[in-house]
Design a protein around this motif. Structure first.
Motif, PDB file in Angstrom:
ATOM      1  N   GLU A 149      -5.908  -1.884  -0.890  1.00 29.51           N
ATOM      2  CA  GLU A 149      -4.744  -1.825  -1.796  1.00 29.51           C
ATOM      3  C   GLU A 149      -3.534  -2.524  -1.183  1.00 29.51           C
ATOM      4  OE1 GLU A 149      -6.012   2.468  -3.782  1.00 29.51           O
ATOM      5  OE2 GLU A 149      -4.507   2.359  -2.199  1.00 29.51           O
ATOM      6  N   GLU A 150      -3.329  -2.338   0.103  1.00 29.86           N
ATOM      7  CA  GLU A 150      -2.196  -2.990   0.757  1.00 29.86           C
ATOM      8  C   GLU A 150      -2.360  -4.508   0.737  1.00 29.86           C
ATOM      9  OE1 GLU A 150      -1.295  -1.473   4.586  1.00 29.86           O
ATOM     10  OE2 GLU A 150      -1.032   0.602   3.907  1.00 29.86           O
ATOM     11  N   ARG A 151      -3.592  -4.989   0.961  1.00 32.74           N
ATOM     12  CA  ARG A 151      -3.828  -6.431   0.904  1.00 32.74           C
ATOM     13  C   ARG A 151      -3.590  -6.971  -0.495  1.00 32.74           C
ATOM     14  NH1 ARG A 151      -8.390  -4.898   4.045  1.00 32.74           N
ATOM     15  NH2 ARG A 151      -9.738  -5.118   2.213  1.00 32.74           N
ATOM     16  N   GLU A 152      -4.093  -6.244  -1.496  1.00 33.06           N
ATOM     17  CA  GLU A 152      -3.926  -6.698  -2.881  1.00 33.06           C
ATOM     18  C   GLU A 152      -2.451  -6.754  -3.264  1.00 33.06           C
ATOM     19  OE1 GLU A 152      -8.127  -4.493  -4.080  1.00 33.06           O
ATOM     20  OE2 GLU A 152      -6.232  -3.842  -5.004  1.00 33.06           O
ATOM     21  N   ARG A 153      -1.712  -5.734  -2.890  1.00 30.66           N
ATOM     22  CA  ARG A 153      -0.279  -5.721  -3.219  1.00 30.66           C
ATOM     23  C   ARG A 153       0.451  -6.849  -2.498  1.00 30.66           C
ATOM     24  NH1 ARG A 153       3.901  -2.691  -5.267  1.00 30.66           N
ATOM     25  NH2 ARG A 153       5.832  -2.658  -4.057  1.00 30.66           N
ATOM     26  N   GLY A 154       0.086  -7.104  -1.246  1.00 28.83           N
ATOM     27  CA  GLY A 154       0.734  -8.179  -0.501  1.00 28.83           C
ATOM     28  C   GLY A 154       0.494  -9.527  -1.142  1.00 28.83           C
ATOM     29  N   ARG A 155      -0.739  -9.804  -1.576  1.00 31.76           N
ATOM     30  CA  ARG A 155      -1.034 -11.092  -2.230  1.00 31.76           C
ATOM     31  C   ARG A 155      -0.285 -11.224  -3.547  1.00 31.76           C
ATOM     32  NH1 ARG A 155      -6.337 -10.042  -0.276  1.00 31.76           N
ATOM     33  NH2 ARG A 155      -6.895  -9.087  -2.274  1.00 31.76           N
ATOM     34  N   THR A 156      -0.240 -10.143  -4.301  1.00 39.73           N
ATOM     35  CA  THR A 156       0.442 -10.191  -5.599  1.00 39.73           C
ATOM     36  C   THR A 156       1.924 -10.473  -5.422  1.00 39.73           C
ATOM     37  OG1 THR A 156      -1.145  -8.636  -6.552  1.00 39.73           O
ATOM     38  CG2 THR A 156       0.954  -8.898  -7.705  1.00 39.73           C
ATOM     39  N   ARG A 157       2.559  -9.887  -4.441  1.00 38.79           N
ATOM     40  CA  ARG A 157       3.980 -10.117  -4.208  1.00 38.79           C
ATOM     41  C   ARG A 157       4.241 -11.572  -3.825  1.00 38.79           C
ATOM     42  NH1 ARG A 157       7.446  -5.916  -3.786  1.00 38.79           N
ATOM     43  NH2 ARG A 157       8.784  -7.070  -2.342  1.00 38.79           N
ATOM     44  N   VAL A 158       3.329 -12.157  -3.059  1.00 33.56           N
ATOM     45  CA  VAL A 158       3.478 -13.577  -2.719  1.00 33.56           C
ATOM     46  C   VAL A 158       3.338 -14.437  -3.963  1.00 33.56           C
ATOM     47  CG1 VAL A 158       2.448 -15.490  -1.447  1.00 33.56           C
ATOM     48  CG2 VAL A 158       2.715 -13.269  -0.341  1.00 33.56           C
TER      49      VAL A 158
ATOM     50  N   ALA B 194      -1.745  -2.835 -12.266  1.00 40.99           N
ATOM     51  CA  ALA B 194      -1.150  -4.166 -12.390  1.00 40.99           C
ATOM     52  C   ALA B 194       0.362  -4.106 -12.212  1.00 40.99           C
ATOM     53  CB  ALA B 194      -1.506  -4.760 -13.755  1.00 40.99           C
ATOM     54  N   ARG B 195       0.985  -3.053 -12.698  1.00 38.72           N
ATOM     55  CA  ARG B 195       2.435  -2.915 -12.563  1.00 38.72           C
ATOM     56  C   ARG B 195       2.846  -2.792 -11.098  1.00 38.72           C
ATOM     57  NH1 ARG B 195       2.927   1.301 -15.394  1.00 38.72           N
ATOM     58  NH2 ARG B 195       3.745   2.852 -13.930  1.00 38.72           N
ATOM     59  N   TYR B 196       1.964  -2.222 -10.268  1.00 41.64           N
ATOM     60  CA  TYR B 196       2.263  -2.072  -8.841  1.00 41.64           C
ATOM     61  C   TYR B 196       1.703  -3.210  -7.996  1.00 41.64           C
ATOM     62  CZ  TYR B 196       4.140   2.628  -9.449  1.00 41.64           C
ATOM     63  OH  TYR B 196       4.918   3.705  -9.806  1.00 41.64           O
ATOM     64  N   GLY B 197       1.177  -4.247  -8.658  1.00 42.14           N
ATOM     65  CA  GLY B 197       0.671  -5.397  -7.914  1.00 42.14           C
ATOM     66  C   GLY B 197      -0.666  -5.160  -7.261  1.00 42.14           C
ATOM     67  N   VAL B 198      -1.485  -4.259  -7.812  1.00 41.67           N
ATOM     68  CA  VAL B 198      -2.787  -3.925  -7.255  1.00 41.67           C
ATOM     69  C   VAL B 198      -3.867  -4.298  -8.265  1.00 41.67           C
ATOM     70  CG1 VAL B 198      -4.256  -2.055  -6.374  1.00 41.67           C
ATOM     71  CG2 VAL B 198      -1.816  -2.073  -5.861  1.00 41.67           C
ATOM     72  N   ASP B 199      -5.010  -4.758  -7.804  1.00 41.63           N
ATOM     73  CA  ASP B 199      -6.119  -5.149  -8.668  1.00 41.63           C
ATOM     74  C   ASP B 199      -6.537  -3.957  -9.528  1.00 41.63           C
ATOM     75  OD1 ASP B 199      -8.795  -5.621  -9.651  1.00 41.63           O
ATOM     76  OD2 ASP B 199      -8.963  -7.255  -8.213  1.00 41.63           O
TER      77      ASP B 199
ATOM     78  N   GLY C 284      10.137 -10.887  -2.476  1.00 43.64           N
ATOM     79  CA  GLY C 284      10.458 -10.856  -1.060  1.00 43.64           C
ATOM     80  C   GLY C 284       9.576  -9.881  -0.286  1.00 43.64           C
ATOM     81  N   PRO C 285       9.670  -9.938   1.021  1.00 44.99           N
ATOM     82  CA  PRO C 285       8.864  -9.029   1.854  1.00 44.99           C
ATOM     83  C   PRO C 285       9.317  -7.582   1.694  1.00 44.99           C
ATOM     84  CG  PRO C 285      10.454 -10.203   3.202  1.00 44.99           C
ATOM     85  CD  PRO C 285      10.541 -10.823   1.841  1.00 44.99           C
ATOM     86  N   GLU C 286       8.404  -6.661   2.010  1.00 46.60           N
ATOM     87  CA  GLU C 286       8.732  -5.239   1.988  1.00 46.60           C
ATOM     88  C   GLU C 286       8.224  -4.602   3.274  1.00 46.60           C
ATOM     89  OE1 GLU C 286       6.778  -3.166  -1.168  1.00 46.60           O
ATOM     90  OE2 GLU C 286       4.774  -3.860  -0.614  1.00 46.60           O
ATOM     91  N   SER C 287       8.887  -3.556   3.675  1.00 46.28           N
ATOM     92  CA  SER C 287       8.485  -2.875   4.904  1.00 46.28           C
ATOM     93  C   SER C 287       7.227  -2.053   4.651  1.00 46.28           C
ATOM     94  CB  SER C 287       9.604  -1.956   5.390  1.00 46.28           C
ATOM     95  OG  SER C 287       9.798  -0.879   4.475  1.00 46.28           O
ATOM     96  N   ALA C 288       6.601  -1.619   5.749  1.00 45.74           N
ATOM     97  CA  ALA C 288       5.403  -0.793   5.623  1.00 45.74           C
ATOM     98  C   ALA C 288       5.708   0.512   4.897  1.00 45.74           C
ATOM     99  CB  ALA C 288       4.820  -0.511   7.010  1.00 45.74           C
ATOM    100  N   ASP C 289       6.880   1.089   5.179  1.00 41.30           N
ATOM    101  CA  ASP C 289       7.258   2.334   4.495  1.00 41.30           C
ATOM    102  C   ASP C 289       7.452   2.104   3.005  1.00 41.30           C
ATOM    103  OD1 ASP C 289       7.134   3.747   6.838  1.00 41.30           O
ATOM    104  OD2 ASP C 289       9.282   3.629   7.259  1.00 41.30           O
TER     105      ASP C 289
END
Length: 600
Positions: A459-468, A429-434, A473-478
């Protein structure tokens, strides 16, 4: 260094099915085997892997190889003519001084080559008067048939092969003129085909090579097809697919043996060729065993033949009719090929349907659970697919070290897992992942590379939704990969500690909560032995609270939920532990050997 194919096969048979054939036959020797060839001090893994893919790509599979005579075609090296004198000498030789008939191509109605037609060929082919030092203008092929083949059928098949391959314009980028000579002076009736290498329509030069569509695989496949029309049953399977692992005998050795009146001797294997041969044999052995499983219920007799072929090849024995007991009729052999391919197509369609169903599911623990179940099916099915690229990533275990949790095979270990899962939910949850999905991803044995990639994408999809949702703000792939790598480091440390606790026999049954207090029978709080721990350690987020309530189920309920998977997970973890321990021991032994026993 001498390397025996049979020794490599013994190692390959002992390897786990998910280990690639090349790794199976090499084992721990990747860094130890040396080439005899100058300038190559060590075995280059990538080069051998590429060669292995080429070795096994030549066989499409189906049926039992070695049941029929092989399609035999030979291109005579230095057997062409570069000038007019050479063309005339070749015609004189093939006509046996005028006693044997030469025939023109079908473009010229297959007429007999008399003096007038010979002159027409010389004019049409524009052969130079003196071609010394120049490239051959013609190529010379021999198409051979089994001894018992009726001469009429063999002659018609040989003519049909020449017309299909050279006269049709379907191969080599052009149509080519030729003449033929059919000989029966030896045990095997055979057709000589002399082809003018300059194309009739586009002026393309005939090239025979692996990179051209005029290659030995194509030529043999065409012969199988045209011979079948004449009732001549042939097959065109590679030597290694038939268990023949001796190196081919060069033409020069055949000539020497004939002159010395002895049997020709195949050259010895180099380390590289021995490894390639053994890896291909292991591949085909696994392939035939998989084909047998695919048709076991529909065609048990043919499945038994395929298992016999698999067993023979795995032990380095060539496939002949004696391998197949009992021998099935030819039509049954053909039917087994069709059944295998039908089964493969059914498997492909089933997986496509499963994948479409998963795509419609939302990310979460349920989807991860389904993905892992499909992964198990794909792992078992990967060896039977005809295309090595199909499901390849699901046949190889992931080596990233991620997604390795702890099994819950008994209530005590389930209790340890429950506490670890609670911490993992909070980290995720702290990293924005389910969090629950993360627990599910870590709730099984080592995943395949294919499943690990699907987990990482989720995991990348989950983190992207959580950040929205958080308005971040957006983050790079790296940046995203770096953050998720840190998360996996923390999660991996949690489960590693849990495994160590389980190994020491610590932990409580899952029916008792790992928190600062428990409820007694009368509802009053009772302090646990670890009550002195900081209460902040047990302050999970709302997501963690939901997971904790689920984890607090009684032991019987937990065992019911886990019954179908616990034994398999435990076994998978045990096998993985054995494999890793063996790797460490192998590495240590290799290090000691390199240091001459000094242990430096």
């Amino acid at each position: 260094m001498t390397v025996a194919v049979v020794d490599l096969l013994a190692r390959g048979r002992a390897a786990a099915p998910y280990v690639s054939p090349l790794d199976a036959v090499m084992g721990e020797d990747w860094a130890e085997v040396e080439f005899d060839r100058a300038g190559r001090a060590r075995l280059v893994r990538s080069g051998l892997a590429a060669a292995h893919r080429q070795d096994i790509a030549r066989y499409g599979g189906g049926g039992q190889p070695g049941r029929k005579p092989q399609a035999v075609i030979k291109m005579i090296r230095k057997g062409g003519a570069s000038d007019l004198r050479g063309l005339r000498a070749q015609m004189a030789y093939l006509s046996r001084g005028g006693e044997q008939i030469l025939q023109r191509s079908e473009r010229y109605m297959g007429v007999e080559v008399d003096a007038e037609q010979a002159a027409a060929i010389e004019t049409a082919w524009r052969m130079p008067q003196d071609g010394s030092g120049a490239a051959d203008r013609t190529s010379h092929f021999i198409v051979s048939f089994p001894e018992s083949t009726p001469h009429g059928a063999a002659e018609r098949a040989g003519r049909a092969w020449a017309e299909e391959l050279f006269g049709s314009g379907d191969y080599g980028g052009d149509a080519y003129d030729y003449y033929t000579a059919f000989h029966t002076d030896r045990a095997h009736p055979h057709m000589h085909v002399v082809v003018h290498r300059r194309g009739l329509d586009n002026g393309e030069w005939l090239k025979v090579s692996r990179r051209s569509d005029v290659n030995y695989d194509t030529m043999r496949a065409v012969l199988v097809e045209v011979a079948g029309r004449e009732g001549i049953a042939l097959e065109a399977t590679p030597r290694l697919a038939r268990g023949v692992h001796d190196r081919p005998v060069p033409d020069a050795e055949y000539r020497r043996a004939w002159e010395e009146k002895r049997a020709p001797v195949a050259p010895e294997h180099s380390p590289e060729t021995a490894i390639r041969a053994a890896a291909a044999l292991i591949h085909y052995a696994r392939r035939f065993a998989s084909d047998a499983r695919a048709i076991e219920r529909e065609a048990p007799e043919q499945a038994a033949l395929l298992r016999a072929a698999s067993e023979a090849i795995a032990h380095g024995r060539a496939l002949t009719d004696s391998i197949y007991t009992p021998v099935a009729p030819e039509q049954e052999n053909d039917m087994s090929s069709a059944r295998v391919e039908e089964r493969r197509e059914e498997v492909r369609q089933n997986f496509e349907k499963m994948d479409r169903g998963v795509e419609q599911m939302e990310d979460g623990a349920s989807r991860m659970r389904v993905l892992r179940q499909i992964d198990e099916l794909k792992t078992r099915s990967a060896p039977m697919m005809s295309d090595p690229g199909q499901l390849r990533d699901f046949a190889v275990k992931d080596d990233s070290g991620r997604y390795q949790g702890i099994d819950a095979s008994d209530p005590r270990r389930a209790g340890i897992k429950a506490e670890a899962d609670e911490k993992v939910v909070a980290v995720a949850a702290r990293y924005g992942v389910d969090g629950e999905a993360t627990v599910e991803r870590y709730s099984g044995g080592v995943p395949s590379k294919g499943l690990a990639a699907e987990f990482a994408a989720a995991e990348e999809r989950e983190r992207g939704r959580t950040r929205v949702e958080r308005g971040e703000g957006p983050e790079s792939a790296d940046e995203r990969r770096s953050a998720l790598a840190r998360m996996h480091d923390e999660v991996g440390a949690i489960y590693q500690e849990a495994r160590e606790h389980a190994a020491r026999g610590e932990g409580r049954e899952v029916g008792r909560r790992f928190s600062t207090s428990e409820r007694t029978d009368d509802g009053r709080g009772a302090e646990l032995p670890d009550a002195g721990r900081n209460r902040a350690d047990y302050a999970p987020s709302s997501v963690a609270n939901d997971a904790a309530r689920q984890q607090a189920r009684n032991a019987e309920t937990w065992r019911q939920v886990q019954a179908e998977r616990s034994a398999e997970r435990a076994e998978a973890e045990r096998r993985e532990g054995v494999r890793r321990r063996q790797e460490r021991e192998d590495e240590e032994r290799a290090r000691r050997e390199r240091d001459n026993g000094r242990g430096l």
